[in-house]
Design an enzyme around this catalytic site. Structure first.
Site, mmCIF file in Angstrom:
data_model
loop_
_atom_site.group_PDB
_atom_site.id
_atom_site.type_symbol
_atom_site.label_atom_id
_atom_site.label_comp_id
_atom_site.label_asym_id
_atom_site.label_seq_id
_atom_site.Cartn_x
_atom_site.Cartn_y
_atom_site.Cartn_z
ATOM 1 N N GLU A 30 -6.410 -7.860 -1.185
ATOM 2 C CA GLU A 30 -6.864 -7.717 0.199
ATOM 3 C C GLU A 30 -8.350 -7.475 0.169
ATOM 4 O O GLU A 30 -8.819 -6.337 0.109
ATOM 5 C CB GLU A 30 -6.154 -6.560 0.918
ATOM 6 C CG GLU A 30 -4.778 -6.883 1.435
ATOM 7 C CD GLU A 30 -4.268 -5.853 2.439
ATOM 8 O OE1 GLU A 30 -5.101 -5.196 3.106
ATOM 9 O OE2 GLU A 30 -3.052 -5.696 2.549
ATOM 10 N N GLU A 89 0.829 -1.214 0.000
ATOM 11 C CA GLU A 89 0.000 0.000 0.000
ATOM 12 C C GLU A 89 0.863 1.263 0.000
ATOM 13 O O GLU A 89 0.621 2.206 0.760
ATOM 14 C CB GLU A 89 -0.963 -0.014 1.205
ATOM 15 C CG GLU A 89 -2.000 -1.119 1.104
ATOM 16 C CD GLU A 89 -3.082 -1.037 2.174
ATOM 17 O OE1 GLU A 89 -4.242 -1.289 1.840
ATOM 18 O OE2 GLU A 89 -2.759 -0.723 3.334
#
Length: 623
Positions: A239, A163
């Site tokens: 995710e 991320e």
């Protein structure tokens, strides 16, 4: 075998392949239970297991790596392969994961000159050493390690960074990081992950990294944004958030199984691949929980149940069955053993310490278990055990945890004061994270970072001032990653700096055998008035007998805040503010016959009795 990225699909030996993955963090699960959790992922219909790699767990001190026991990543991956499943590995170096410091070692930050998560030589040198240590584990376990004809290993994808688009935008850093992963011999496809919002997907990746998304709802629009950022290649949510983590003082987070399953259905109907985050969350044993700070500091709870398809106890939930029903519309699923059916025990292995194998799908006979009360009949004040728990050093001002070489836990600070009129003690900068203040052994009060406390009134005293400071979890997300712990900015009384400090971390994970020997040698408490109470800081020990070990849950009703151990294994922190009301005790930690429980209570308890329960209690929910 070969695994590749095609124009529209992942390709396994040239054939289209959908990745159906679930996250299991080996470092949050007792190693004797790894195979059980992996087997259950397969039973839900998954073909892949994903895990982060927690750098700070493996390299607690610079250059000293540990890949043994609960950190044996190679064994974990071999168990994935033994189930006939693939693996996705996410080495970071930053992982977030609600794990202390986001997986980055605290020692990276001690001199303040290392620039993390960017093109900075010291940081990249440390990452290079870390990747070199991972190479013997990861490289031979890649799917193409066996050549074109051999079976190879389980690893099909490796994620670079994590991320990153939510943190920065440094393509030079990402390119160097990617090159370092390739240099150790990794040949499988590389991925990145970011939320499909704003420019995160573009900022957090490179053209050479396959972009994947992180989201848990609105699958259709999220996939559309992912396709906009990456016109070709397989769509993947690496995710798929099916739940959420808990923080102390909040409610236990749950999400609708039906809603999550519906979003999963949309994702799979669009041809997407998925990694369910989490399939099984596990537990932040010891002092491994992270924290968030977006203006208010919020430490993560010990339980990482995550409201996942497989709960903290390793049992299937309604979400497990809802997801399995969705998956079987798109892929074959194995038969479900009776133990995994709704209402089943969820136990597949022959005892809590056994790996699953050929008979894993068969339910072992289970002896009925009942709640068990345990009396903590031996106790002593923390200060009695300090000779066994401390190694004192002297300092002019209060050193940070980091300067003392303490990654987590507690540090005790002492200085002598002469305050016949008392005064106001003030921490010059910030309390990180919680301080018990006492004078000559008498409690004065608490300073809490969450409340932005910095000052407390001291009574008249000539003697020893003690500050017991707790690191409640290092921030794992955002710009406060890597901040030092302790009493930041020094300590004054009525504006006058206090000096000539002695300080020591407390050796608690594991607790030294010498300290346990002191506890065991104490006389059991009698029946005198007040004998059933505990005045903290205090350490108490009790024993109990079991016919056979099984997963249990330690309840500390009436206790306020502290840490607990069973048979030397640190279960983690408890706190009466909740939400969780029990601590997970993995079955492999227990044994037939005599067992020990130790509790370090910071404040007080009106009872010496704790309970080993059969069912967990994760606290109240929002509803």
């Amino acid at each position: 075998m070969r695994f590749a990225i095609g124009d529209t699909d992942f390709l396994l030996d040239g054939e289209p392949h959908r990745v159906l993955s679930g996250a299991i963090h080996y470092f949050r699960v007792h190693p004797d239970l790894w195979a059980d959790r992996i087997r259950k992922a397969k039973l839900m219909g998954l073909n892949t297991v994903e895990t982060y790699v927690a750098w700070n767990a493996h390299e607690a001190s610079p250059g000293q790596f540990d890949f043994t026991g609960g950190l044996d990543l190679g064994r974990f991956l071999d168990l994935v392969a033994a189930e006939g499943m693939h693996a996705i590995v996410r080495p970071g170096p930053y992982i977030c994961a609600e794990w202390t410091n986001g997986g980055l070692p605290y020692w990276l930050f001690t001199d303040g000159t290392v620039g993390i998560r960017r093109d900075e030589p010291q940081f990249l040198a440390a990452v290079s050493r870390y990747l070199d240590a991972l190479a013997p584990i990861l490289v031979p376990r890649q799917i193409d390690a066996g050549g074109t004809d051999g079976p190879g290993g389980p690893i099909v994808l490796v994620q670079v960074e994590n991320e990153y688009g939510a943190y920065g935008s440094d393509p030079v850093y990402l390119a160097k990081l990617e090159a370092m992963h390739r240099a150790i011999g990794l040949t499988v496809p590389f991925t990145s992950v970011d939320q499909p919002m704003g420019t995160m997907l573009e900022d957090g990746s490179l053209p050479s990294l396959h972009k994947t998304g992180s989201f848990g709802s609105r699958s259709e629009s999220r996939l559309a944004r992912l396709r906009q950022a990456q016109p070709t290649g397989p769509l993947m949510c690496s995710e798929f958030w099916d739940g959420w983590f808990d923080s102390w003082g909040e409610h236990h987070h749950t999400t609708s199984a039906a809603d999550s399953a519906a979003d999963l259905d949309v994702l799979l109907a669009a041809g997407g691949s998925v990694n369910v985050y989490m399939f099984h969350g596990g537990t932040n044993f010891g002092f491994t929980n992270g924290a968030n700070d977006k203006g208010v500091y919020r430490p993560i709870a010990t339980s990482y149940d995550y409201d996942a398809p497989l709960d903290e106890a390793g049992r299937p939930t309604a979400k497990f069955h809802a997801f399995r029903s969705v998956i079987e519309r798109y892929a074959p699923v194995p038969p479900l053993p009776a133990a995994m059916e709704p209402g089943g025990s969820g136990v597949l292995h022959d005892g809590p310490g056994a790996d699953t194998g050929a008979d894993a799908g068969q339910e072992a006979p289970i002896a009925p278990a009942t709640d068990l009360a345990v009396q903590l009949d031996r106790s002593t004040a923390l200060r009695t055990l300090l000779p066994q728990l401390t190694s004192w050093t002297t300092h002019e001002t209060t050193p940070t945890f980091d300067e003392l070489g303490a990654a987590s836990g507690f540090v005790l600070y002492r200085t002598e004061v002469d305050l016949p009129a008392g005064g106001v003690l003030t921490v010059g900068g910030e309390v990180r994270d919680r301080v018990l203040v006492s004078v000559d052994g008498r409690s004065v009060g608490v300073l809490e970072r969450e409340h932005h406390d910095r000052a407390i009134a001291l009574p008249p005293v000539t003697g020893t001032l003690e500050l017991l400071v707790e690191d409640q979890g290092r921030v794992d997300y955002g710009t406060r990653i890597g901040e030092p712990k302790g009493l930041i900015g020094g300590v004054t009384v009525d504006g006058v700096p206090l000096s000539r400090w002695t300080a020591s971390p407390l050796a608690l994970d594991p607790m030294p055998s010498a300290a346990l020997d002191v506890l065991r040698a104490l006389e059991p408490v009698g029946s005198a008035a007040g004998a059933d109470v505990l005045a903290g800081p205090v350490v108490a020990l009790g024993s109990f007998e079991l016919d056979a070990p099984s997963d249990r849950y330690l309840a500390l009703d009436g206790f306020r805040k502290g840490v607990a151990w069973v048979n030397g294994f640190c279960l983690g922190r408890y706190w009466s503010r909740g939400p969780q009301q029990t601590l997970a005790v993995p079955g492999p930690v227990l044994r037939a016959g005599r067992n020990e429980v130790v509790v370090f209570e910071l404040h007080a308890s009106a009872s010496r009795t704790v309970q080993l329960r059969v069912e967990p209690d994760l606290g109240h929910t929002e509803a």
